[in-house]
Design a protein around this motif. Structure first.
Motif, PDB file in Angstrom:
ATOM      1  N   GLY A 123       0.818  -1.200   0.000  1.00 15.57           N
ATOM      2  CA  GLY A 123       0.000   0.000   0.000  1.00 15.57           C
ATOM      3  C   GLY A 123       0.854   1.254   0.000  1.00 15.57           C
ATOM      4  N   ASP A 124       0.185   2.402   0.126  1.00 16.39           N
ATOM      5  CA  ASP A 124       0.900   3.676   0.065  1.00 16.39           C
ATOM      6  C   ASP A 124       0.578   4.567   1.268  1.00 16.39           C
ATOM      7  OD1 ASP A 124      -1.703   4.233  -0.580  1.00 16.39           O
ATOM      8  OD2 ASP A 124      -1.213   5.582  -2.229  1.00 16.39           O
ATOM      9  N   ALA A 125       0.587   4.004   2.460  1.00 23.39           N
ATOM     10  CA  ALA A 125       0.296   4.790   3.666  1.00 23.39           C
ATOM     11  C   ALA A 125       1.442   5.753   3.956  1.00 23.39           C
ATOM     12  CB  ALA A 125       0.084   3.876   4.859  1.00 23.39           C
ATOM     13  N   LYS A 126       1.095   6.835   4.648  1.00 21.24           N
ATOM     14  CA  LYS A 126       2.120   7.782   5.097  1.00 21.24           C
ATOM     15  C   LYS A 126       3.070   7.078   6.065  1.00 21.24           C
ATOM     16  CE  LYS A 126      -0.605  12.018   4.763  1.00 21.24           C
ATOM     17  NZ  LYS A 126      -1.173  13.131   5.542  1.00 21.24           N
ATOM     18  N   THR A 127       4.299   7.545   6.111  1.00 21.52           N
ATOM     19  CA  THR A 127       5.297   6.916   6.978  1.00 21.52           C
ATOM     20  C   THR A 127       5.098   7.260   8.450  1.00 21.52           C
ATOM     21  OG1 THR A 127       6.834   8.739   6.602  1.00 21.52           O
ATOM     22  CG2 THR A 127       7.047   6.815   5.170  1.00 21.52           C
ATOM     23  N   MET A 128       4.369   8.354   8.736  1.00 20.04           N
ATOM     24  CA  MET A 128       4.122   8.753  10.122  1.00 20.04           C
ATOM     25  C   MET A 128       2.634   8.941  10.373  1.00 20.04           C
ATOM     26  SD  MET A 128       7.229  10.911  11.661  1.00 20.04           S
ATOM     27  CE  MET A 128       6.269  11.015  13.111  1.00 20.04           C
ATOM     28  N   ASP A 129       2.256   8.688  11.607  1.00 26.37           N
ATOM     29  CA  ASP A 129       0.881   8.853  12.054  1.00 26.37           C
ATOM     30  C   ASP A 129       0.929   9.574  13.401  1.00 26.37           C
ATOM     31  OD1 ASP A 129      -2.018   8.168  11.907  1.00 26.37           O
ATOM     32  OD2 ASP A 129      -1.561   7.060  13.736  1.00 26.37           O
ATOM     33  N   LEU A 130      -0.108  10.303  13.724  1.00 25.15           N
ATOM     34  CA  LEU A 130      -0.189  10.958  15.031  1.00 25.15           C
ATOM     35  C   LEU A 130      -1.563  10.696  15.609  1.00 25.15           C
ATOM     36  CD1 LEU A 130       1.240  12.805  17.114  1.00 25.15           C
ATOM     37  CD2 LEU A 130       0.096  14.722  15.996  1.00 25.15           C
ATOM     38  N   SER A 131      -1.585  10.291  16.866  1.00 27.69           N
ATOM     39  CA  SER A 131      -2.864  10.060  17.537  1.00 27.69           C
ATOM     40  C   SER A 131      -2.812  10.630  18.949  1.00 27.69           C
ATOM     41  CB  SER A 131      -3.213   8.567  17.563  1.00 27.69           C
ATOM     42  OG  SER A 131      -2.248   7.837  18.266  1.00 27.69           O
ATOM     43  N   ILE A 132      -3.993  10.741  19.532  1.00 27.97           N
ATOM     44  CA  ILE A 132      -4.133  11.213  20.905  1.00 27.97           C
ATOM     45  C   ILE A 132      -4.664  10.047  21.728  1.00 27.97           C
ATOM     46  CG2 ILE A 132      -5.343  12.808  22.445  1.00 27.97           C
ATOM     47  CD1 ILE A 132      -5.442  14.778  20.080  1.00 27.97           C
ATOM     48  N   PRO A 133      -3.815   9.454  22.577  1.00 25.30           N
ATOM     49  CA  PRO A 133      -4.286   8.367  23.433  1.00 25.30           C
ATOM     50  C   PRO A 133      -4.927   8.910  24.711  1.00 25.30           C
ATOM     51  CG  PRO A 133      -1.893   8.548  23.560  1.00 25.30           C
ATOM     52  CD  PRO A 133      -2.377   9.612  22.617  1.00 25.30           C
ATOM     53  N   VAL A 134      -6.062   8.305  25.082  1.00 20.84           N
ATOM     54  CA  VAL A 134      -6.774   8.643  26.307  1.00 20.84           C
ATOM     55  C   VAL A 134      -7.195   7.322  26.934  1.00 20.84           C
ATOM     56  CG1 VAL A 134      -8.805   9.779  27.275  1.00 20.84           C
ATOM     57  CG2 VAL A 134      -7.662  10.779  25.293  1.00 20.84           C
ATOM     58  N   GLY A 135      -6.929   7.155  28.233  1.00 17.16           N
ATOM     59  CA  GLY A 135      -7.308   5.888  28.834  1.00 17.16           C
ATOM     60  C   GLY A 135      -7.209   5.844  30.341  1.00 17.16           C
ATOM     61  N   LEU A 136      -7.384   4.638  30.850  1.00 20.84           N
ATOM     62  CA  LEU A 136      -7.305   4.343  32.277  1.00 20.84           C
ATOM     63  C   LEU A 136      -6.422   3.129  32.472  1.00 20.84           C
ATOM     64  CD1 LEU A 136     -11.094   4.479  33.273  1.00 20.84           C
ATOM     65  CD2 LEU A 136      -9.365   6.176  33.840  1.00 20.84           C
TER      66      LEU A 136
END
Length: 177
Positions: A123-136
Protein backbone atom coordinates in the motif's frame (compact mmCIF):
# COMPACT_ATOMS: atom_id res chain seq x y z
CA UNK A 1 -13.84 22.87 47.73
CA UNK A 2 -11.06 22.64 45.09
CA UNK A 3 -8.41 22.47 47.82
CA UNK A 4 -10.25 19.56 49.45
CA UNK A 5 -10.42 17.71 46.13
CA UNK A 6 -6.69 18.20 45.49
CA UNK A 7 -5.88 17.10 49.05
CA UNK A 8 -8.04 13.98 48.71
CA UNK A 9 -6.41 13.03 45.40
CA UNK A 10 -2.95 13.53 46.94
CA UNK A 11 -3.80 11.05 49.71
CA UNK A 12 -4.26 8.37 47.05
CA UNK A 13 -0.80 8.92 45.61
CA UNK A 14 0.66 5.91 43.81
CA UNK A 15 3.73 7.57 42.44
CA UNK A 16 7.07 8.05 44.13
CA UNK A 17 8.73 11.32 43.19
CA UNK A 18 11.94 10.69 41.26
CA UNK A 19 11.26 6.96 40.79
CA UNK A 20 11.63 5.29 37.39
CA UNK A 21 9.62 2.21 36.42
CA UNK A 22 9.59 0.07 33.30
CA UNK A 23 6.54 -1.87 32.20
CA UNK A 24 6.70 -4.58 29.53
CA UNK A 25 3.18 -5.11 28.18
CA UNK A 26 1.24 -7.28 25.79
CA UNK A 27 -2.33 -7.06 24.59
CA UNK A 28 -4.89 -6.62 21.88
CA UNK A 29 -6.00 -3.89 19.48
CA UNK A 30 -9.46 -3.47 18.02
CA UNK A 31 -8.57 -1.19 15.13
CA UNK A 32 -10.62 0.48 12.44
CA UNK A 33 -10.45 3.46 10.13
CA UNK A 34 -12.74 6.46 10.17
CA UNK A 35 -14.63 7.08 6.91
CA UNK A 36 -13.81 3.55 5.62
CA UNK A 37 -17.29 2.54 4.49
CA UNK A 38 -18.05 -1.17 4.46
CA UNK A 39 -15.13 -1.99 6.72
CA UNK A 40 -14.97 -3.94 9.98
CA UNK A 41 -12.44 -3.87 12.80
CA UNK A 42 -9.11 -5.64 12.52
CA UNK A 43 -8.12 -7.47 15.70
CA UNK A 44 -4.36 -7.40 16.27
CA UNK A 45 -1.51 -7.45 18.74
CA UNK A 46 -0.07 -4.60 20.80
CA UNK A 47 3.27 -5.34 22.48
CA UNK A 48 6.20 -3.38 23.86
CA UNK A 49 7.26 -1.47 26.95
CA UNK A 50 6.77 1.89 28.65
CA UNK A 51 9.10 3.81 30.96
CA UNK A 52 7.60 6.10 33.62
CA UNK A 53 9.08 8.82 35.83
CA UNK A 54 7.36 10.02 39.01
CA UNK A 55 7.14 13.81 38.71
CA UNK A 56 4.92 14.30 41.79
CA UNK A 57 2.95 12.09 44.16
CA UNK A 58 0.04 12.03 41.73
CA UNK A 59 1.61 12.68 38.30
CA UNK A 60 3.93 10.50 36.27
CA UNK A 61 5.27 11.02 32.75
CA UNK A 62 5.75 7.99 30.55
CA UNK A 63 6.99 7.17 27.10
CA UNK A 64 7.27 3.87 25.33
CA UNK A 65 7.59 1.83 22.19
CA UNK A 66 4.70 -0.42 21.16
CA UNK A 67 4.31 -2.60 18.10
CA UNK A 68 0.70 -2.10 17.02
CA UNK A 69 -1.29 -4.06 14.41
CA UNK A 70 -3.88 -1.66 12.97
CA UNK A 71 -5.97 -1.28 9.82
CA UNK A 72 -9.36 -2.80 8.98
CA UNK A 73 -11.11 -5.67 7.26
CA UNK A 74 -13.37 -5.70 4.24
CA UNK A 75 -15.49 -8.55 2.85
CA UNK A 76 -12.85 -9.28 0.21
CA UNK A 77 -9.64 -8.63 2.17
CA UNK A 78 -7.66 -7.03 4.97
CA UNK A 79 -5.84 -3.69 5.06
CA UNK A 80 -2.79 -4.16 7.29
CA UNK A 81 -1.31 -1.02 8.83
CA UNK A 82 1.36 -1.94 11.38
CA UNK A 83 3.08 0.77 13.41
CA UNK A 84 5.81 1.32 15.96
CA UNK A 85 3.93 3.71 18.25
CA UNK A 86 5.70 5.96 20.75
CA UNK A 87 3.15 7.00 23.41
CA UNK A 88 4.11 10.06 25.48
CA UNK A 89 1.65 10.24 28.36
CA UNK A 90 0.78 12.11 31.52
CA UNK A 91 -0.42 9.59 34.12
CA UNK A 92 -2.63 11.14 36.79
CA UNK A 93 -3.20 8.86 39.80
CA UNK A 94 -6.78 9.38 41.02
CA UNK A 95 -7.11 6.53 43.56
CA UNK A 96 -4.96 3.63 44.78
CA UNK A 97 -3.87 1.82 41.60
CA UNK A 98 -6.07 3.91 39.28
CA UNK A 99 -4.54 6.30 36.75
CA UNK A 100 -6.03 8.47 34.01
CA UNK A 101 -3.75 8.73 30.96
CA UNK A 102 -3.63 11.32 28.20
CA UNK A 103 -0.97 12.43 25.74
CA UNK A 104 0.36 12.28 22.19
CA UNK A 105 1.46 9.28 20.20
CA UNK A 106 3.58 9.51 17.07
CA UNK A 107 3.55 6.30 15.06
CA UNK A 108 6.01 5.04 12.45
CA UNK A 109 4.53 2.87 9.70
CA UNK A 110 6.25 -0.52 9.50
CA UNK A 111 3.90 -2.20 7.04
CA UNK A 112 1.10 -1.20 4.72
CA UNK A 113 -0.43 -3.93 2.61
CA UNK A 114 -3.76 -5.15 1.36
CA UNK A 115 -4.35 -8.89 1.23
CA UNK A 116 -7.20 -10.11 -0.95
CA UNK A 117 -7.90 -13.81 -1.55
CA UNK A 118 -4.34 -14.82 -0.68
CA UNK A 119 -2.68 -12.14 -2.81
CA UNK A 120 -0.87 -9.36 -0.96
CA UNK A 121 -0.30 -5.92 -2.48
CA UNK A 122 1.85 -3.15 -0.97
CA UNK A 123 0.00 0.00 0.00
CA UNK A 124 0.90 3.68 0.06
CA UNK A 125 0.30 4.79 3.67
CA UNK A 126 2.12 7.78 5.10
CA UNK A 127 5.30 6.92 6.98
CA UNK A 128 4.12 8.75 10.12
CA UNK A 129 0.88 8.85 12.05
CA UNK A 130 -0.19 10.96 15.03
CA UNK A 131 -2.86 10.06 17.54
CA UNK A 132 -4.13 11.21 20.90
CA UNK A 133 -4.29 8.37 23.43
CA UNK A 134 -6.77 8.64 26.31
CA UNK A 135 -7.31 5.89 28.83
CA UNK A 136 -7.30 4.34 32.28
CA UNK A 137 -5.01 1.88 33.98
CA UNK A 138 -5.33 -0.11 37.15
CA UNK A 139 -2.39 -1.59 39.06
CA UNK A 140 -2.51 -4.38 41.61
CA UNK A 141 0.64 -6.10 42.91
CA UNK A 142 2.72 -4.58 40.07
CA UNK A 143 0.38 -6.03 37.41
CA UNK A 144 -1.16 -3.27 35.30
CA UNK A 145 -4.22 -3.55 33.09
CA UNK A 146 -4.41 -0.62 30.69
CA UNK A 147 -7.29 0.33 28.40
CA UNK A 148 -6.97 3.25 26.04
CA UNK A 149 -8.45 4.72 22.93
CA UNK A 150 -6.03 6.08 20.33
CA UNK A 151 -7.80 8.80 18.35
CA UNK A 152 -6.05 9.33 15.01
CA UNK A 153 -5.58 12.96 14.00
CA UNK A 154 -3.64 12.50 10.74
CA UNK A 155 -4.80 10.88 7.52
CA UNK A 156 -3.30 7.45 6.77
CA UNK A 157 -2.54 8.32 3.12
CA UNK A 158 -2.39 11.42 0.92
CA UNK A 159 -5.40 10.37 -1.19
CA UNK A 160 -7.51 9.27 1.78
CA UNK A 161 -9.65 10.97 4.43
CA UNK A 162 -9.36 7.89 6.68
CA UNK A 163 -7.74 8.13 10.11
CA UNK A 164 -6.78 5.43 12.60
CA UNK A 165 -9.21 4.60 15.40
CA UNK A 166 -7.87 2.05 17.87
CA UNK A 167 -9.12 0.62 21.17
CA UNK A 168 -6.24 -1.07 22.97
CA UNK A 169 -6.16 -3.23 26.08
CA UNK A 170 -2.89 -4.51 27.53
CA UNK A 171 -1.59 -6.35 30.56
CA UNK A 172 1.83 -5.39 31.90
CA UNK A 173 4.11 -5.82 34.87
CA UNK A 174 5.77 -2.78 36.46
CA UNK A 175 9.40 -3.05 37.59
CA UNK A 176 11.10 -0.35 39.67
CA UNK A 177 14.51 0.70 38.35
Amino acid sequence: MAALMVASVATFAQNEVGRWTVQPKFGMNIASLTKAEGSDARIGIAAGAELEYGVTDIVGLSFGALYSMQGCKYDDGTLKLDYLNVPILANIYMAPGLAVKVGLQPGFNLNCSYKEKGVEVDGDAKTMDLSIPVGLSYQINNFVIDGRYNWGVTKIAKESDCKNSVFQITLGYKFTL
